[in-house]
Write an enzyme that holds these catalytic residues in place. Structure first.
Site, mmCIF file in Angstrom:
data_model
loop_
_atom_site.group_PDB
_atom_site.id
_atom_site.type_symbol
_atom_site.label_atom_id
_atom_site.label_comp_id
_atom_site.label_asym_id
_atom_site.label_seq_id
_atom_site.Cartn_x
_atom_site.Cartn_y
_atom_site.Cartn_z
ATOM 1 N N HIS A 276 15.255 72.495 48.707
ATOM 2 C CA HIS A 276 14.405 71.384 48.248
ATOM 3 C C HIS A 276 13.672 70.650 49.371
ATOM 4 O O HIS A 276 12.460 70.478 49.337
ATOM 5 C CB HIS A 276 15.265 70.309 47.555
ATOM 6 C CG HIS A 276 16.161 70.772 46.474
ATOM 7 N ND1 HIS A 276 15.718 71.066 45.214
ATOM 8 C CD2 HIS A 276 17.512 70.958 46.448
ATOM 9 C CE1 HIS A 276 16.743 71.401 44.440
ATOM 10 N NE2 HIS A 276 17.840 71.341 45.169
HETATM 11 C C1 BDR Z 1 17.841 66.575 46.340
HETATM 12 O O1 BDR Z 1 19.151 66.037 46.156
HETATM 13 C C2 BDR Z 1 19.945 66.334 47.258
HETATM 14 O O2 BDR Z 1 21.214 66.775 46.854
HETATM 15 C C3 BDR Z 1 19.211 67.349 48.082
HETATM 16 O O3 BDR Z 1 19.475 67.159 49.460
HETATM 17 C C4 BDR Z 1 17.773 67.097 47.762
HETATM 18 O O4 BDR Z 1 17.214 66.102 48.589
HETATM 19 C C5 BDR Z 1 17.605 67.626 45.289
HETATM 20 O O5 BDR Z 1 17.748 67.061 44.022
#
Ligand code: BDR
Ligand code: CA
Length: 348
Positions: A276
């Site tokens: 992500h």
């Molecule tokens: C986001 O939530 C976190 O767990 C990850 O690092 C990312 O920034 C994804 O939903």
């Protein structure tokens, strides 16, 4: 109504509908992370992106408590074997209003795929605690200072809950108005959430901060799950790219991603992990890999059922209210993933 969950995209090189991200000279960024697994990958990509000058990296509670996020940030930098470190500052431990929620079940109890539990043959830790290279200044004050030092230049890249950014806005709105742009990872629009049916983690963890940031008026670009779920780093990719490499960084990549790959194998039936937080970095340096649209984005802050939901009408044919953000709606997943590997393994 939500659409079907995103599947791996067939997206091939559609150009950005917006020219906000036209090719730019070197960009000064501040990366704000709740350093978990994909945050670590974003740090690697940012520091290997010659188009960016990483002025500072700040931490915030999210995936785990900020103390661990800060430790993970420094551990990631040590794994890179850097000769010079960017300024690192510790941020806020609690969201603006609601109690802290974490995602240790995805990122490991240490937030970094449980790498801190790995031992050498002699019983010593493979990843010992890093040197405490944290600035004396709190993250919120550092953000304000850098906004003043680089007016109309500094780009904030928050890839965790937006608590630090919101508190900086509350504390010094005049300085923060001179932020050039905020490019954040968060939200879910035409796909399901990853914490609740409707909410993505970063927004869910501090919805009040997210709404405040969107209301503030500085240009915001949102990189939501709709696109980040299209880019999956699989175990096979990792094997193919790293092969027999035995260097420290390759080992770190294997170690840091293992637990989340196992998590997704058990829960979503693929052996791989989402990256992500690396996507906003890619959007800044290679906008041609992405498609964005203008939208009016709001965050649900009160409902028990849908708290943290991001709401926007992305249909181009509909009359829409004045936009407050760009929303990323497409990514050339294969090209981005190859770019990610090339950059972090410093192949070009
Ligand atoms: C986001 O939530 C976190 O767990 C990850 O690092 C990312 O920034 C994804 O939903
Ligand atoms: Ca994150």
């Amino acid at each position: 109504m939500r659409g079907e969950p995103c599947r791996l995209s067939n997206f091939v090189g559609r150009v950005s509908k917006s020219d906000t991200h036209g090719m730019k000279p070197m960009q000064r960024i501040l990366l704000d992370t709740d350093t978990g697994v994909d945050d670590a990958l974003a740090i690697l990509l940012a520091l290997n992106s010659p188009e960016l000058r990483v002025e500072a990296i700040t931490s915030v509670s999210g995936n785990v408590h900020v103390n661990l996020c800060t430790r993970n940030l420094l551990m990631t930098l040590e794994a890179m074997g850097l000769s010079e470190y960017p300024i690192c500052a510790k941020g806020e431990s609690q969201p603006l209003v609601k109690p802290l929620v974490t995602a240790a079940h995805v990122h490991g109890s240490d937030g970094l795929g449980d790498v801190t539990q790995l031992l050498r043959d002699d019983g010593s830790r493979l990843y010992p605690d890093p040197k405490p290279r944290v600035a004396a200044i709190p993250a919120v004050d550092l953000i304000i200072d850098l906004a003043g030092q680089y007016p109309d230049e500094l780009v904030l890249v928050p890839v965790g809950p937006l608590t630090n950014i919101a508190k900086a806005i509350i504390k010094h709105p005049a300085r923060m108005r001179r932020i050039r742009e905020i490019v954040l990872m968060g939200g879910a629009f035409e796909t399901y959430g990853n914490v609740t049916t409707t909410a993505e983690f970063n927004i869910f963890a501090d919805p009040h901060a997210a709404q405040l940031v969107l209301d503030f008026g500085v240009p915001v670009t949102v990189v939501p799950l709709d696109v980040t779920h299209q880019v999956i780093l699989t175990g096979k990719h990792l094997d193919a790219e790293i092969g027999e490499r035995g260097d420290r960084l390759s080992q770190f990549l294997r170690d840091v991603t293992r637990a989340t790959m196992e998590y997704h194998q058990s829960n979503e039936r693929f052996y791989g992990t989402y990256i992500h937080d690396a996507l906003p970095i890619g959007l800044l340096t290679h906008p041609e890999f992405f498609e964005t649209v203008e939208a009016f984005v709001q965050v649900e802050t009160s409902s028990d059922l849908t708290q943290g939901m991001t709401i926007a009408d992305l249909r181009s044919e509909r009359p829409r209210p004045k936009p407050n953000a760009q929303v990323c709606v497409g990514v050339n997943a294969e090209t981005f993933l190859q770019h990610f590997f090339d950059r972090i393994l410093q192949l070009n």
